[in-house]
Design a protein around this motif. Structure first.
Motif, PDB file in Angstrom:
ATOM      1  N   PHE A   1      44.009  15.889 -22.830  1.00  0.00           N
ATOM      2  CA  PHE A   1      43.844  17.420 -23.283  1.00  0.00           C
ATOM      3  C   PHE A   1      42.599  17.731 -22.713  1.00  0.00           C
ATOM      4  O   PHE A   1      42.811  19.111 -22.291  1.00  0.00           O
ATOM      5  CB  PHE A   1      43.551  17.186 -24.892  1.00  0.00           C
ATOM      6  CG  PHE A   1      42.993  18.368 -25.460  1.00  0.00           C
ATOM      7  CD1 PHE A   1      44.031  19.587 -25.926  1.00  0.00           C
ATOM      8  CD2 PHE A   1      41.862  18.821 -25.663  1.00  0.00           C
ATOM      9  CE1 PHE A   1      43.618  20.596 -26.337  1.00  0.00           C
ATOM     10  CE2 PHE A   1      41.481  20.043 -26.313  1.00  0.00           C
ATOM     11  CZ  PHE A   1      42.319  20.851 -26.440  1.00  0.00           C
TER      12      PHE A   1
ATOM     13  N   ASN B   1      42.797  21.215 -19.663  1.00  0.00           N
ATOM     14  CA  ASN B   1      42.221  22.497 -19.673  1.00  0.00           C
ATOM     15  C   ASN B   1      41.230  22.750 -19.059  1.00  0.00           C
ATOM     16  O   ASN B   1      40.874  23.966 -18.872  1.00  0.00           O
ATOM     17  CB  ASN B   1      41.725  22.391 -21.528  1.00  0.00           C
ATOM     18  CG  ASN B   1      42.707  22.703 -22.521  1.00  0.00           C
ATOM     19  OD1 ASN B   1      43.542  23.805 -22.422  1.00  0.00           O
ATOM     20  ND2 ASN B   1      43.171  21.683 -23.346  1.00  0.00           N
TER      21      ASN B   1
ATOM     22  N   GLU C   1      48.912  29.312 -30.601  1.00  0.00           N
ATOM     23  CA  GLU C   1      48.761  28.337 -29.261  1.00  0.00           C
ATOM     24  C   GLU C   1      47.607  27.568 -29.194  1.00  0.00           C
ATOM     25  O   GLU C   1      47.646  26.464 -28.708  1.00  0.00           O
ATOM     26  CB  GLU C   1      48.231  29.446 -27.896  1.00  0.00           C
ATOM     27  CG  GLU C   1      49.520  30.267 -27.627  1.00  0.00           C
ATOM     28  CD  GLU C   1      50.526  29.587 -26.968  1.00  0.00           C
ATOM     29  OE1 GLU C   1      50.523  28.336 -26.539  1.00  0.00           O
ATOM     30  OE2 GLU C   1      51.849  29.768 -27.106  1.00  0.00           O
ATOM     31  N   THR C   2      46.490  27.899 -29.867  1.00  0.00           N
ATOM     32  CA  THR C   2      45.476  26.887 -30.176  1.00  0.00           C
ATOM     33  C   THR C   2      45.920  25.458 -31.053  1.00  0.00           C
ATOM     34  O   THR C   2      45.736  24.502 -30.599  1.00  0.00           O
ATOM     35  CB  THR C   2      44.346  27.479 -30.813  1.00  0.00           C
ATOM     36  OG1 THR C   2      43.574  28.538 -30.109  1.00  0.00           O
ATOM     37  CG2 THR C   2      42.968  26.402 -30.979  1.00  0.00           C
TER      38      THR C   2
ATOM     39  N   HIS D   1      48.270  23.675 -28.662  1.00  0.00           N
ATOM     40  CA  HIS D   1      47.686  22.716 -27.955  1.00  0.00           C
ATOM     41  C   HIS D   1      47.130  21.594 -28.178  1.00  0.00           C
ATOM     42  O   HIS D   1      46.944  20.265 -28.050  1.00  0.00           O
ATOM     43  CB  HIS D   1      46.713  23.616 -26.910  1.00  0.00           C
ATOM     44  CG  HIS D   1      47.055  24.378 -26.024  1.00  0.00           C
ATOM     45  ND1 HIS D   1      46.964  24.102 -24.349  1.00  0.00           N
ATOM     46  CD2 HIS D   1      47.922  25.603 -26.040  1.00  0.00           C
ATOM     47  CE1 HIS D   1      47.645  25.015 -23.730  1.00  0.00           C
ATOM     48  NE2 HIS D   1      47.968  25.511 -24.546  1.00  0.00           N
TER      49      HIS D   1
ATOM     50  N   ARG E   1      49.443  18.908 -29.112  1.00  0.00           N
ATOM     51  CA  ARG E   1      49.835  17.924 -28.066  1.00  0.00           C
ATOM     52  C   ARG E   1      49.391  16.600 -28.176  1.00  0.00           C
ATOM     53  O   ARG E   1      49.879  15.551 -27.747  1.00  0.00           O
ATOM     54  CB  ARG E   1      49.735  18.559 -26.624  1.00  0.00           C
ATOM     55  CG  ARG E   1      50.425  19.838 -26.345  1.00  0.00           C
ATOM     56  CD  ARG E   1      49.976  20.609 -25.178  1.00  0.00           C
ATOM     57  NE  ARG E   1      50.802  21.832 -24.945  1.00  0.00           N
ATOM     58  CZ  ARG E   1      50.568  22.509 -23.928  1.00  0.00           C
ATOM     59  NH1 ARG E   1      49.614  22.166 -23.174  1.00  0.00           N
ATOM     60  NH2 ARG E   1      51.425  23.546 -23.739  1.00  0.00           N
TER      61      ARG E   1
ATOM     62  N   TYR F   1      51.723  19.243 -18.825  1.00  0.00           N
ATOM     63  CA  TYR F   1      50.574  20.174 -19.369  1.00  0.00           C
ATOM     64  C   TYR F   1      49.768  20.490 -18.388  1.00  0.00           C
ATOM     65  O   TYR F   1      49.111  21.671 -18.427  1.00  0.00           O
ATOM     66  CB  TYR F   1      49.877  19.069 -20.519  1.00  0.00           C
ATOM     67  CG  TYR F   1      50.728  18.722 -21.555  1.00  0.00           C
ATOM     68  CD1 TYR F   1      51.829  19.480 -21.915  1.00  0.00           C
ATOM     69  CD2 TYR F   1      50.697  17.538 -22.387  1.00  0.00           C
ATOM     70  CE1 TYR F   1      52.428  19.369 -23.369  1.00  0.00           C
ATOM     71  CE2 TYR F   1      51.229  17.072 -23.534  1.00  0.00           C
ATOM     72  CZ  TYR F   1      52.010  17.899 -23.858  1.00  0.00           C
ATOM     73  OH  TYR F   1      52.889  17.528 -24.957  1.00  0.00           O
TER      74      TYR F   1
ATOM     75  N   ALA G   1      48.784  24.217 -17.298  1.00  0.00           N
ATOM     76  CA  ALA G   1      47.607  24.985 -17.344  1.00  0.00           C
ATOM     77  C   ALA G   1      47.234  25.706 -15.923  1.00  0.00           C
ATOM     78  O   ALA G   1      46.485  26.639 -15.916  1.00  0.00           O
ATOM     79  CB  ALA G   1      46.803  23.873 -17.500  1.00  0.00           C
TER      80      ALA G   1
END
Length: 245
Positions: free
Chosen positions: A139, A143, A173-174, A177, A180, A236, A240
């Protein structure tokens, strides 16, 4: 249950240091001089083994006469490279090292259960904190790469195409994420825990012949789950760093 020899060895070398570091961040192990358990020791063994493997490959590179370690490394590199190119696309080489390490670390942690499971020791990835740690790292990594590529424009991926809906989309969306991490964790943890329990129960009930079938199943699950985790990590990362948003 008696601890593994490798656990005792790592506690002798690193126990006091790790105990001090854990207390420094607010954790208080039962035995500060031997805070390393069997699961953590197996993770360390795999990590050190991978580092040693890559060092050997790097120091013995040869174009004319590649040794077995180099041939294995080249096959792994080609496999992950092909996958990364098809999933991430442009500039995939920048991220290949990370996803390769994810694949190998998870795969070896999954497979080591075949060697020590009969002793009643869980596969490392059958302990929730191990998949969670890898999921959190993934994660943070994707990001970070998104911010590195898009700078402040990366926030647009969280706002959606309609300006009036941006505040709501940002919240959605937060949460998406963050979910995930939970998805990666639960998928790996649940599958490996179930595989461990099934194999252990079968060994205790039917000690001959039948367990070999479940060992084969455990091997298949270990391969599939490592691949799925790597594939999702690539997806992911690709989302990104994509310029299509």
């Amino acid at each position: 249950m008696q601890e593994l020899g490798i656990t005792h060895f790592f506690n002798l070398i690193f126990g006091s240091l790790f105990g001090w570091m854990m207390q420094l961040v607010g954790f208080h192990p039962t035995n500060p001089h031997a805070p390393i358990d069997d699961v953590f020791a197996l993770e360390m063994l795999i990590a050190f083994g991978l580092i040693a493997f890559f060092i050997v490959v790097r120091l013995t590179l040869s174009v004319e006469k590649p040794n077995p370690a180099q041939q294995i490394a080249e096959m792994i590199h080609e496999f992950t490279g092909n996958q990364a190119e098809s999933v991430i696309g442009h500039d995939y080489e920048r991220f290949q090292a990370f996803v390769t390490c994810v694949l190998l670390f998870i795969l070896l942690n999954n497979l080591i259960g075949l060697l020590i499971g009969f002793r009643g020791i869980s596969t490392p990835t059958g302990q929730v904190e191990v998949p969670l740690g890898i999921a959190v790292l993934t994660f943070l990594y994707y990001n970070f790469q998104g911010i590195r590529v898009h700078r402040f424009k990366y926030i647009k991926q969280f706002l959606g195409p309609i300006p009036l809906m941006s505040p709501l989309m940002f919240v959605i969306e937060t949460i998406s994420h963050l979910a995930r991490m939970m998805s990666l964790t639960i998928r790996l943890y649940a599958n490996m825990l179930a595989s461990d329990l099934l194999t252990l129960i079968c060994f205790s009930l039917i000690p001959f012949l039948a367990p070999s079938v479940f060992l084969g199943l455990h091997f298949a699950v270990a391969l599939i789950q490592a691949y799925v985790f790597m594939l999702l990590s690539m997806i992911y990362i690709g989302m990104a760093v994509s310029h299509d948003h």
